[in-house]
Write a protein that holds these residues in place. Sequence first.
Motif, mmCIF file in Angstrom:
data_model
loop_
_atom_site.group_PDB
_atom_site.id
_atom_site.type_symbol
_atom_site.label_atom_id
_atom_site.label_comp_id
_atom_site.label_asym_id
_atom_site.label_seq_id
_atom_site.Cartn_x
_atom_site.Cartn_y
_atom_site.Cartn_z
ATOM 1 N N SER A 1 -64.544 -15.076 -67.873
ATOM 2 C CA SER A 1 -63.711 -14.012 -67.313
ATOM 3 C C SER A 1 -64.430 -13.292 -66.177
ATOM 4 O O SER A 1 -63.827 -12.981 -65.140
ATOM 5 C CB SER A 1 -63.330 -13.023 -68.409
ATOM 6 O OG SER A 1 -62.680 -11.895 -67.871
ATOM 7 N N VAL B 1 -54.447 -15.267 -65.662
ATOM 8 C CA VAL B 1 -54.003 -13.886 -65.932
ATOM 9 C C VAL B 1 -54.783 -13.298 -67.105
ATOM 10 O O VAL B 1 -55.232 -12.135 -67.058
ATOM 11 C CB VAL B 1 -52.488 -13.864 -66.218
ATOM 12 C CG1 VAL B 1 -52.061 -12.495 -66.754
ATOM 13 C CG2 VAL B 1 -51.701 -14.189 -64.956
ATOM 14 N N TRP C 1 -62.043 -14.932 -58.014
ATOM 15 C CA TRP C 1 -60.685 -15.450 -58.136
ATOM 16 C C TRP C 1 -60.141 -15.959 -56.811
ATOM 17 O O TRP C 1 -59.436 -16.961 -56.744
ATOM 18 C CB TRP C 1 -59.755 -14.376 -58.708
ATOM 19 C CG TRP C 1 -59.599 -13.170 -57.823
ATOM 20 C CD1 TRP C 1 -60.323 -12.033 -57.851
ATOM 21 C CD2 TRP C 1 -58.635 -13.013 -56.776
ATOM 22 N NE1 TRP C 1 -59.903 -11.159 -56.886
ATOM 23 C CE2 TRP C 1 -58.855 -11.731 -56.211
ATOM 24 C CE3 TRP C 1 -57.614 -13.809 -56.262
ATOM 25 C CZ2 TRP C 1 -58.099 -11.248 -55.151
ATOM 26 C CZ3 TRP C 1 -56.853 -13.334 -55.208
ATOM 27 C CH2 TRP C 1 -57.094 -12.064 -54.663
ATOM 28 N N THR D 1 -63.024 -13.054 -62.443
ATOM 29 C CA THR D 1 -62.761 -11.756 -61.816
ATOM 30 C C THR D 1 -63.516 -11.606 -60.504
ATOM 31 O O THR D 1 -62.988 -11.048 -59.534
ATOM 32 C CB THR D 1 -63.162 -10.623 -62.787
ATOM 33 O OG1 THR D 1 -62.480 -10.800 -64.035
ATOM 34 C CG2 THR D 1 -62.802 -9.262 -62.212
ATOM 35 N N ILE E 1 -58.460 -12.605 -65.945
ATOM 36 C CA ILE E 1 -58.650 -11.562 -64.935
ATOM 37 C C ILE E 1 -58.223 -10.180 -65.430
ATOM 38 O O ILE E 1 -58.844 -9.168 -65.076
ATOM 39 C CB ILE E 1 -57.896 -11.936 -63.643
ATOM 40 C CG1 ILE E 1 -58.501 -13.224 -63.045
ATOM 41 C CG2 ILE E 1 -57.957 -10.812 -62.619
ATOM 42 C CD1 ILE E 1 -57.711 -13.791 -61.883
ATOM 43 N N PHE E 2 -57.188 -10.115 -66.265
ATOM 44 C CA PHE E 2 -56.635 -8.813 -66.644
ATOM 45 C C PHE E 2 -56.827 -8.462 -68.129
ATOM 46 O O PHE E 2 -57.103 -7.305 -68.447
ATOM 47 C CB PHE E 2 -55.130 -8.766 -66.313
ATOM 48 C CG PHE E 2 -54.841 -8.925 -64.848
ATOM 49 C CD1 PHE E 2 -55.073 -7.884 -63.966
ATOM 50 C CD2 PHE E 2 -54.358 -10.122 -64.353
ATOM 51 C CE1 PHE E 2 -54.811 -8.031 -62.614
ATOM 52 C CE2 PHE E 2 -54.092 -10.279 -63.012
ATOM 53 C CZ PHE E 2 -54.319 -9.236 -62.128
#
Length: 410
Positions: A222, A191, A229, A226, A194-195
Amino acid sequence: MATAGKVEKKEGAKELQFSWEGKNKQGKVMRGDIKAASEATAHAALRRQGINVTKLKKLKTGSGGKVSDKDITLFSRQLATMVKSGVPLLQSFDIVGKGTNNPALAKLLFDIKSEVETGANLATAFRKYPMYFDALFCNLVEAGEQAGILDTLLDRLATYKEKIQAIKSKIKSALTYPVAILIIAFIITAVIMIFVVPAFKGVFASFGGELPAPTLIVIAISDYFTANWYIIFGGIYAVFVGISQAFKRSVALQIAKDKYSLKLPVFGDMLVKSSIARWTRTLSTMFAAGVPLVEALDSVGGAAGNYVYMMGTKKIQAEVSTGSSLTVSMENSGLFPPMVTQMVAIGEESGQLDSMLGKTADFYEAEVDEAVEALSSLMEPMIMVFLGGLIGGLVVAMYLPIFKLGSVVG
């Protein structure tokens, strides 16, 4: 309470379950359950038995859910309690079947009850469902029926099932705890990658200048997360399913897992103690029920829950069947500590083998309890350090540019 006999099943016809109420030829109110292909067939079968039906209700027998070891353990205790209290056997099945919230268990109990109603003894009825009732369970029930002490052996069997279930649950919880934490850590990291990190990346782009090495590494990871995933999560799922299926289908993999699991640091010793506790508890229960030693060893190996102990038990059984003592055979197997073999030797010499085996099982069950508590105490700080280091490292890496910018401005 009276019950009706099982209706002969027509080939290809699906049987339904009905609850009925009616009066016999003497006018006595009777109730029970019956299986039949249709309502009319059920009425006809009851009339042939001299029952004037006043109520007939179709029962739901959906196959939703499944029958677990925990369900069988609870059923064993309920059946033992009711039989010991003088409740008739068939009525006991009725009470347990109607009181459970598991449709699959209710159907299983009704099927067993129907077998008993048609003249089969209880052990024979249980043997028709080997998925739920193993050889040990059936042998003890048979010994109880033959000796006229079914209530006593059902109680002993229920106690055995409860102790085995408890030790299984403790081992399972000890092994799944670190795995669950690792899964949670992976999800949290994913999490963040990705965010959260992409949001910081946009902020850093407006700074200009060169970013610290740890920040660049986290941003690169990251970016990969992304972009890929679905490949990462799909690959992990495929590996998990593939390994689980391989273990289900390959006996060689199961054997290798059982062998090497006993040699694992920290966990291995706990698994050995668990296997010894189950082995001695099972043999104690079988021997106390009057099952001959050689025959009892048939069930003991599988109950230990490990291939190494199962094969060792077969060697012990072969030696015992040729006249060797149980103590010497266990020493030759190399699977049991001196304390266990000494307790068995005392039991053989004093004629109290079942009692000595029971005390050994009590000791090792307590050892497993202590090992699980010690493991939990050890794992908690290690997990906290691991999670703190992982999440803290990511946070520090993302804030380093901000700290650097603050020092420049200052």
